[in-house]
Design a protein around this motif. Structure first.
Motif, PDB file in Angstrom:
ATOM      1  N   CYS A 179       0.703  -1.092  -0.532  1.00 32.31           N
ATOM      2  CA  CYS A 179       0.019  -0.083   0.034  1.00 32.31           C
ATOM      3  C   CYS A 179       1.088   1.085  -0.125  1.00 32.31           C
ATOM      4  O   CYS A 179       2.320   0.865   0.280  1.00 32.31           O
ATOM      5  N   GLU A 180      -0.326   2.463   0.050  1.00 35.44           N
ATOM      6  CA  GLU A 180       0.761   3.595  -0.613  1.00 35.44           C
ATOM      7  C   GLU A 180      -0.003   4.623   0.228  1.00 35.44           C
ATOM      8  O   GLU A 180      -1.436   4.351  -0.362  1.00 35.44           O
ATOM      9  N   SER A 181       0.157   5.864   0.581  1.00 29.65           N
ATOM     10  CA  SER A 181      -0.301   6.559   0.733  1.00 29.65           C
ATOM     11  C   SER A 181      -0.817   7.889  -0.652  1.00 29.65           C
ATOM     12  O   SER A 181       0.089   7.997  -1.494  1.00 29.65           O
ATOM     13  N   PHE A 182      -1.733   8.213  -1.656  1.00 30.07           N
ATOM     14  CA  PHE A 182      -2.264   9.116  -2.282  1.00 30.07           C
ATOM     15  C   PHE A 182      -2.929  10.073  -2.270  1.00 30.07           C
ATOM     16  O   PHE A 182      -3.732   9.970  -2.055  1.00 30.07           O
ATOM     17  N   THR A 183      -2.568  10.751  -2.551  1.00 30.94           N
ATOM     18  CA  THR A 183      -3.505  12.140  -2.857  1.00 30.94           C
ATOM     19  C   THR A 183      -4.318  12.631  -4.046  1.00 30.94           C
ATOM     20  O   THR A 183      -3.340  12.946  -5.078  1.00 30.94           O
ATOM     21  N   ILE A 184      -5.303  12.365  -3.824  1.00 25.20           N
ATOM     22  CA  ILE A 184      -7.085  11.914  -5.061  1.00 25.20           C
ATOM     23  C   ILE A 184      -6.893  12.975  -4.844  1.00 25.20           C
ATOM     24  O   ILE A 184      -7.997  13.914  -4.416  1.00 25.20           O
ATOM     25  N   GLY A 185      -7.755  14.115  -6.874  1.00 27.34           N
ATOM     26  CA  GLY A 185      -8.234  15.011  -6.524  1.00 27.34           C
ATOM     27  C   GLY A 185      -9.119  15.125  -7.129  1.00 27.34           C
ATOM     28  O   GLY A 185     -10.266  13.761  -7.352  1.00 27.34           O
ATOM     29  N   LYS A 186     -10.477  15.310  -6.952  1.00 24.73           N
ATOM     30  CA  LYS A 186     -11.455  15.542  -7.229  1.00 24.73           C
ATOM     31  C   LYS A 186     -12.198  14.418  -6.297  1.00 24.73           C
ATOM     32  O   LYS A 186     -13.193  13.671  -6.726  1.00 24.73           O
ATOM     33  N   VAL A 187     -12.229  14.545  -5.026  1.00 30.76           N
ATOM     34  CA  VAL A 187     -12.886  13.517  -4.088  1.00 30.76           C
ATOM     35  C   VAL A 187     -14.164  13.849  -3.879  1.00 30.76           C
ATOM     36  O   VAL A 187     -15.239  13.529  -4.254  1.00 30.76           O
ATOM     37  N   TYR A 188     -14.233  15.323  -3.396  1.00 28.76           N
ATOM     38  CA  TYR A 188     -15.456  15.860  -2.837  1.00 28.76           C
ATOM     39  C   TYR A 188     -15.948  17.445  -3.435  1.00 28.76           C
ATOM     40  O   TYR A 188     -15.072  17.677  -3.441  1.00 28.76           O
ATOM     41  N   PHE A 189     -17.099  17.692  -3.698  1.00 26.14           N
ATOM     42  CA  PHE A 189     -17.773  18.853  -3.816  1.00 26.14           C
ATOM     43  C   PHE A 189     -17.673  20.014  -2.387  1.00 26.14           C
ATOM     44  O   PHE A 189     -18.442  19.671  -1.785  1.00 26.14           O
ATOM     45  N   ASN A 190     -16.846  21.250  -2.276  1.00 26.85           N
ATOM     46  CA  ASN A 190     -16.999  21.907  -1.853  1.00 26.85           C
ATOM     47  C   ASN A 190     -18.012  23.113  -1.750  1.00 26.85           C
ATOM     48  O   ASN A 190     -18.409  24.289  -2.350  1.00 26.85           O
ATOM     49  N   TRP A 191     -19.594  22.835  -1.156  1.00 23.91           N
ATOM     50  CA  TRP A 191     -20.710  23.802  -1.556  1.00 23.91           C
ATOM     51  C   TRP A 191     -20.697  25.313  -1.801  1.00 23.91           C
ATOM     52  O   TRP A 191     -21.488  26.144  -1.632  1.00 23.91           O
ATOM     53  N   THR A 192     -18.838  25.425  -0.242  1.00 22.12           N
ATOM     54  CA  THR A 192     -19.214  27.324  -0.365  1.00 22.12           C
ATOM     55  C   THR A 192     -18.270  27.449  -0.584  1.00 22.12           C
ATOM     56  O   THR A 192     -18.325  29.000  -1.346  1.00 22.12           O
ATOM     57  N   THR A 193     -17.233  26.944  -1.741  1.00 20.07           N
ATOM     58  CA  THR A 193     -16.253  28.153  -2.285  1.00 20.07           C
ATOM     59  C   THR A 193     -16.327  27.220  -4.141  1.00 20.07           C
ATOM     60  O   THR A 193     -16.241  28.054  -4.756  1.00 20.07           O
ATOM     61  N   LYS A 194     -17.512  25.966  -3.918  1.00 19.79           N
ATOM     62  CA  LYS A 194     -17.778  25.868  -5.186  1.00 19.79           C
ATOM     63  C   LYS A 194     -16.860  25.258  -5.658  1.00 19.79           C
ATOM     64  O   LYS A 194     -16.743  25.525  -7.359  1.00 19.79           O
ATOM     65  N   THR A 195     -15.804  24.606  -5.301  1.00 16.52           N
ATOM     66  CA  THR A 195     -14.862  23.494  -5.831  1.00 16.52           C
ATOM     67  C   THR A 195     -14.535  22.707  -5.253  1.00 16.52           C
ATOM     68  O   THR A 195     -14.452  21.648  -4.679  1.00 16.52           O
ATOM     69  N   TRP A 196     -13.728  21.624  -6.115  1.00 13.95           N
ATOM     70  CA  TRP A 196     -13.496  20.488  -6.088  1.00 13.95           C
ATOM     71  C   TRP A 196     -12.256  20.188  -5.423  1.00 13.95           C
ATOM     72  O   TRP A 196     -11.652  21.113  -5.512  1.00 13.95           O
ATOM     73  N   MET A 197     -12.420  19.463  -4.546  1.00 16.65           N
ATOM     74  CA  MET A 197     -11.319  18.946  -3.569  1.00 16.65           C
ATOM     75  C   MET A 197     -10.816  17.903  -3.367  1.00 16.65           C
ATOM     76  O   MET A 197     -11.394  17.069  -3.604  1.00 16.65           O
ATOM     77  N   SER A 198      -9.435  18.010  -2.849  1.00 14.75           N
ATOM     78  CA  SER A 198      -8.716  17.017  -2.928  1.00 14.75           C
ATOM     79  C   SER A 198      -8.452  16.082  -1.385  1.00 14.75           C
ATOM     80  O   SER A 198      -9.203  16.425  -0.553  1.00 14.75           O
ATOM     81  N   LYS A 199      -8.063  14.934  -1.284  1.00 14.03           N
ATOM     82  CA  LYS A 199      -7.681  14.153   0.007  1.00 14.03           C
ATOM     83  C   LYS A 199      -7.038  13.296   0.178  1.00 14.03           C
ATOM     84  O   LYS A 199      -6.828  12.509  -1.528  1.00 14.03           O
ATOM     85  N   SER A 200      -6.144  12.551   0.508  1.00 10.18           N
ATOM     86  CA  SER A 200      -5.372  11.840   0.853  1.00 10.18           C
ATOM     87  C   SER A 200      -5.440  10.236   1.434  1.00 10.18           C
ATOM     88  O   SER A 200      -6.446  10.169   2.806  1.00 10.18           O
TER      89      SER A 200
END
Length: 493
Positions: A179-200
């Motif tokens: 296994c390894e840690s990955f930072t994934i793009g476009k995981v969830y939508f931030n309704w406040t900023t209206k942008t897609w957020m990343s998460k590891s």
């Protein structure tokens, strides 16, 4: 344990029963399995997390609809920020016949989505006929938004759940070096900023990329529960529930004018075109169709389970047995440098196992033979794996697709094309296509493989080969997969 690694369980040395008990599909890491996420299964699930995912999809579509009203055109910035979604190829599910990279959604999907939400579906989210809101409405008008696009879109919103689902499995069942840690793009939508957020996430790693497991309860095959072809076929089921007398009259007129005509008077394509025009002029029919599907929602789960079981039996259990037979009883996996000879010998090994060692049983499910040439091609791709040769599906060779190009260096290659004897265009294909493929692919060598499941199909193939004067050609391999002319010779179950 097989010497040839094909599935997640093979690569990560996990008992496949553990994966099954976890509720996930034991994916192939060689080729996509023909399954996809159906949004109706999210809607119809008793699982609160799945219901939440479906609600997030609907909320996002309503958000896109409101933005479509504010902007007269789909700008480049708007497309990149809100309408662009990458293919989640790490699930190893979908429609790719070679590897796990499909076509994705792209700009055409975004444009169709924008146009639909800004016109015929501008009231999306405000429906009164249906019990809920369904994104599949978008595929009921445009033929360019099919099951693959709907699935890709749905998977993007299911991705956050799949990442956490796979991470939990990895922490409990896999070793640190797997296994390894990955930072994934476009995981969830931030309704406040209206942008897609990343998460590891901490995930299984294969060939430098992460791998995702998917719950079987979200998957189906063939088509989504709500789809265009089903809607057109079931217009007569919808009609009685429509309160609008004028619309009901138009539907009855359609049935009289189209469905009751003889086959010679109007083709299936013409009938479907008339139906599509009727639906376009009366989009409210879509809501009545969806309500009809909601009222028969129990079918979605039962059909899904059956389809997933079919894929598991054919592409996991039975192909694993076929690989074992080839590995232990033949030299299928030995290294042979010449691509043509390699392909030819492997195909003859495959023919021998199918015809002489009960391998034919592995091409049946519940007594019925495989119906799709795509299934046959995937099977060949899975059992071939383990060779030093490059085996790739040819999709851009200039003259249309051939199944596979097998190569060992630039000048050492051959083409392999699979056909079912039941294919209605078999004669035309044999007569015309293979020469064109050879010319376009820079190789003079090609092998045609034809699989038949009955005496009638065998006689059809022999007749065609005789008519074309190519009977006995060393480049045409016939494989007898009949189940009515072979004594039992093994313990395959």
């Amino acid at each position: 344990m097989n010497a040839i690694k094909v599935y997640f369980s093979d690569y990560f040395n996990v008992d496949e029963n553990i994966i099954d008990e976890y509720g996930a599909v034991n994916i192939s890491l060689i080729n996509d399995l023909p399954l996809f996420i159906d949004p109706f299964l999210l809607f119809n699930s008793s699982n609160k997390e799945f219901q939440h995912i479906h609600q997030e999809i609907i909320s996002y579509l309503i958000f896109l609809q409101s933005q479509s009203e504010k902007h007269q055109t789909l700008t480049s910035g708007m497309y990149k920020a809100w309408f662009s979604f990458p293919e989640v190829k790490q699930t190893w599910l979908g429609f790719s016949l070679s590897g796990n990279s499909g076509r994705g959604m792209g700009y055409n999907f975004a444009k169709d989505l924008y146009n639909g939400l800004n016109s015929i579906f501008k009231d999306f989210g405000k429906e009164t006929v249906t019990r809920g809101h369904h994104m599949e409405k978008l595929c009921l008008i445009s033929p360019r938004i099919g099951k693959d696009k709907i699935s890709d879109f749905t998977t993007n919103f299911t991705k956050q759940y799949l990442l956490a689902y796979t991470e939990q499995f990895a922490k409990f069942h896999l070793r640190n070096e797997q296994c390894e840690s990955f930072t994934i793009g476009k995981v969830y939508f931030n309704w406040t900023t209206k942008t897609w957020m990343s998460k590891s996430y901490y995930l299984p790693i294969y060939n430098g990329d992460y791998v995702l497991l998917t719950p079987k309860s979200l998957l189906t095959r063939d088509d989504t529960f709500i789809n265009r072809n089903d809607m057109i076929r079931n217009l007569h089921q919808i009609a009685p529930s429509i309160p609008d007398e004028a619309l009901r009259f138009e539907l009855n007129a359609y049935f009289q004018d189209v469905l009751t005509k003889k086959k010679k008077e109007m083709s299936k394509t013409e009938k479907e075109h008339r139906a599509e025009n009727l639906i376009c002029s009366h989009p409210e029919l879509i809501d009545y169709y969806i309500r009809y599907k909601e009222d028969n929602e129990e079918q979605a789960t039962s059909v899904s389970k059956e389809k997933v079981q079919e894929v598991k039996m054919l592409f996991n259990n039975q192909i694993s047995q076929l690989i074992k037979l080839l590995y232990s009883n033949t030299k299928f996996y030995d290294i042979i440098p010449d691509a043509y000879e390699e392909a030819k010998k492997r195909l003859n090994f495959l023919k021998h196992v199918i015809e002489e060692q009960d391998g034919y049983r592995l091409f049946y499910y519940k007594g019925q033979p495989i119906q799709r040439e795509a299934d046959l091609q995937i099977i060949y791709r899975l059992v071939w794996f383990g060779s030093p040769l490059d085996v790739n599906r040819e999709v851009n060779n200039g003259r249309g697709p051939v199944d596979y190009k097998v190569s060992y260096g630039e000048k050492n290659s051959t083409l392999v094309e699979f056909k079912l004897a039941s294919n209605t265009k078999l004669k035309n294909n044999l007569a015309n296509q293979i020469d064109a493929y050879k010319s376009a692919s820079n190789t003079k060598r090609a092998i045609k493989v034809i699989l038949f499941f009955s005496l009638k199909e065998e006689q059809k193939v022999i007749s065609i080969l005789n008519e074309l004067k190519i009977i006995g050609s060393k480049d045409i391999i016939l494989i007898d997969a009949r189940n009515d002319n072979k004594p039992s010779a093994s313990n395959i179950k």
